[in-house]
Write an enzyme that holds these catalytic residues in place. Structure first.
Site, PDB file in Angstrom:
ATOM      1  N   HIS A  69       0.812  -1.210   0.000  1.00 36.74           N
ATOM      2  CA  HIS A  69       0.000   0.000   0.000  1.00 36.74           C
ATOM      3  C   HIS A  69       0.850   1.267   0.000  1.00 36.74           C
ATOM      4  O   HIS A  69       0.629   2.166   0.822  1.00 36.74           O
ATOM      5  CB  HIS A  69      -0.933   0.006   1.223  1.00 36.74           C
ATOM      6  CG  HIS A  69      -1.905  -1.121   1.267  1.00 36.74           C
ATOM      7  ND1 HIS A  69      -2.523  -1.519   2.434  1.00 36.74           N
ATOM      8  CD2 HIS A  69      -2.364  -1.948   0.291  1.00 36.74           C
ATOM      9  CE1 HIS A  69      -3.327  -2.537   2.174  1.00 36.74           C
ATOM     10  NE2 HIS A  69      -3.243  -2.820   0.880  1.00 36.74           N
ATOM     11  N   PRO A  70       1.816   1.406  -0.906  1.00 37.25           N
ATOM     12  CA  PRO A  70       2.584   2.654  -0.942  1.00 37.25           C
ATOM     13  C   PRO A  70       1.663   3.821  -1.294  1.00 37.25           C
ATOM     14  O   PRO A  70       0.774   3.694  -2.135  1.00 37.25           O
ATOM     15  CB  PRO A  70       3.624   2.404  -2.035  1.00 37.25           C
ATOM     16  CG  PRO A  70       2.997   1.380  -2.931  1.00 37.25           C
ATOM     17  CD  PRO A  70       2.204   0.502  -2.010  1.00 37.25           C
TER      18      PRO A  70
END
Length: 564
Positions: free
Chosen positions: A473-474
């Site tokens: 989940h950057p």
């Protein structure tokens, strides 16, 4: 469809979770011409379309950029994979399809940090516009949007799903009938972006129905080199395809939707970013913007794995012939185990008192396996994926050179903030407490990992640093913010400060990461941004959300004591 000219009103870079939404919405006006550039190719793959096959496209170079982090001191010097979608639909074509909006307070937090107008009341109508909730529309959910959202198979098909939910209730946490609606906190059924048994990616949901519009020009396999600028006016894009270098121009705006890794690196290659990063990469500075690539955030997770004492786990479905049967049934009627991501129950809790909304998320799986789809051990098992979702540590993305084919330097600085370390200690202890409840007793065998010996602060710290993985989940690397915030790259309309004719719209613009998976908020951001670009907006909707009366002083537990 072809165009005889090379100039468009809008050029969108990236046909991912946000880019497909923008292309669909902006091209609704037949007087507006839209070009959509995507570095990858077609998403017309059985492995992408079949939900249960989610581990396959994620591990294929054809569909994945294959990024990885730099050496991360906070996790023992390890490097973690950072997969990003390189295909129509972007990461929504290779992700786990978990549909999680995040808490209403996550969105209000954006406005509190300087992103004017980005609050829950303004964003709720766009969450509703984007989805088709299988129970139908209500005050919180949409019933006729492009993205089909359901809750997978009947949970009664596997007793482990309900046992996990009941274990959460045994431990003193509430039940929630819809964590994407009034009440996120608690344990309940998980939602997924699957429609008719098929992955509901942004490409399938938004782009496929409208890709033949005459005013929409889709250019696949277009590797963007850099933006073309005239002084501070962005006028076009230089890209490469099939060994050729080409240019495309705009008479309006360019919208970067290349994701939290792609968008900041394209900006930096174009001379927009921190002077020291650009100088080290040999790129002339055109617009100095310290926040480009900064503020990077991600979620980490671990797996709690247990032996299952009854023959009910998914580990029995992992043989080739069983997989073949699952695939055959899915091919026949898009049903059965092929139509689910298998994460059909979940939970959201607060790890300590003083938190207004949850900061820990659970994905429960009635099997013990890895992301590559292989069994974690012989026999039956189950596992829960868990991690704190509101990290304080901040990282950065930086290009190494002007070469668009050289992967950037990505450093998340995982566990560099003491609160993050403490959150993990709390998380491990709370999770073990939940998994030891009576509702799971008929199924619970030995704890495989972490193992009951992992109990002290020192042991937990060491185990987490050695075993934690990215939840992929950057985000937050080109953030929205106030004019007086030197690290805020964008204004409240997603325009890049210091430039003309350039916006960024994707998960990189979040000021802070949401408590949940990122695909749903990424599409919501694009829905709202499309209206901001068109100079219109849906009316805000004031809908109450649940919060415990005692959030400032107590965190409930089966033992009844305050964990402050």
């Amino acid at each position: 469809m072809t165009h005889t000219h090379n100039e468009f009103d809008f050029i969108i870079i990236g046909a991912g979770s946000a880019g497909c939404v923008l292309a669909a919405r902006l091209s609704e006006d037949p007087a507006v011409s839209v070009a959509l550039l995507e570095a990858g190719g077609s998403d017309n793959s059985l492995f992408i379309r079949m939900p249960t096959a989610l581990s396959i496209p994620m591990n294929m170079d054809q569909y994945n950029w294959g990024f990885e982090s730099d050496v991360e001191p906070g996790i023992g010097g390890r490097q973690l994979d950072c997969p990003r979608g390189k295909v129509m639909g972007g990461s929504s074509s290779i992700n786990g399809m978990a549909f999680v909006r995040g808490h209403a307070c996550d969105i209000d937090q954006w406005e509190a940090e300087g992103a004017s107008g980005w609050n829950y009341a303004n964003c709720l109508p766009y969450y509703k516009r984007m989805e088709s909730w299988y129970h139908g529309a209500n005050r919180y959910r949409g019933g006729s949007g492009p993205v089909g959202v359901n809750a997978g198979n009947d949970m009664r098909l596997n007793p482990l799903y309900q046992a996990f939910i009941s274990a959460g209730e045994d431990a003193g946490y509430p039940f929630t009938s819809d964590y994407n609606g009034y009440q996120q906190e608690g344990f309940g059924q998980k939602h997924m972006s699957v429609s008719g048994g098929v992955r509901a990616s942004s490409s399938r949901s938004y782009l496929a129905p409208i890709k033949s519009r005459p005013n929409l020009h889709i250019i696949p396999r277009a590797q963007v080199d850099q933006l073309i600028m005239d002084a501070r006016q962005v006028i076009g894009v230089r890209y490469r395809t099939a060994g050729r270098q080409l240019r495309i121009f705009t008479r309006g705006e360019i919208i970067l939707s290349a994701g939290s890794i792609g968008s900041p690196t394209i900006l930096q290659r174009s001379g927009i970013g921190p002077a020291d990063v650009l100088s080290a990469a040999g790129v002339p500075v055109r617009v100095e913007s310290r926040g480009v690539g900064a503020n990077l955030q991600d979620h980490l997770e671990v797996y709690f794995q247990y032996v299952c004492t009854q023959p009910v786990s998914l580990n029995r479905e992992l043989s080739l012939w069983r997989k073949g049967l699952i695939g055959a049934r899915w091919m026949l009627n898009k049903g059965g185990l092929g139509a689910t991501n298998h994460f059909e129950s979940c939970g959201f809790i607060r790890s300590r008192s003083g938190l207004k909304w949850p900061n820990v998320q659970y994905h429960f799986l009635p099997g013990a396996m890895r992301y590559d789809g292989r069994a974690a051990f012989a026999g039956d098992g189950f596992q829960v994926h868990v991690g704190p979702n509101k990290p304080q540590s901040r990282g950065r993305v930086a290009i190494r050179s002007a070469d668009p084919f050289q992967k950037p330097s990505i450093r998340f600085n995982y566990l560099q903030h003491e609160q993050d370390v403490q959150d993990w200690r709390d998380c491990i202890r709370l999770t073990r407490e939940i998994l030891q409840q009576e509702s799971l007793a008929p199924f619970r065998g030995n704890e495989i990992q972490p193992g009951l010996a992992i109990e002290s602060d020192e042991a937990i710290d060491q185990w987490v640093r050695a075993n934690v993985e990215s939840a992929y989940h950057p985000s937050c690397s080109v953030k929205l913010g106030a004019d007086n915030d030197p690290m805020a790259v964008l204004d409240s309309h997603c325009r890049v400060r210091g430039c003309e004719g350039l916006r960024v719209v994707d998960s990189s613009i979040f000021p802070t990461i949401t408590n949940g998976n990122l695909n749903a908020p990424s599409m919501m951001v694009a829905e709202r941004a499309a209206d901001l670009i068109r100079g219109q907006a849906l009316a805000p909707e004031m809908a109450p959300v649940w919060e415990p009366d005692d959030w400032q002083t107590a965190q409930r537990s089966v033992t009844g004591h305050d964990r402050a």
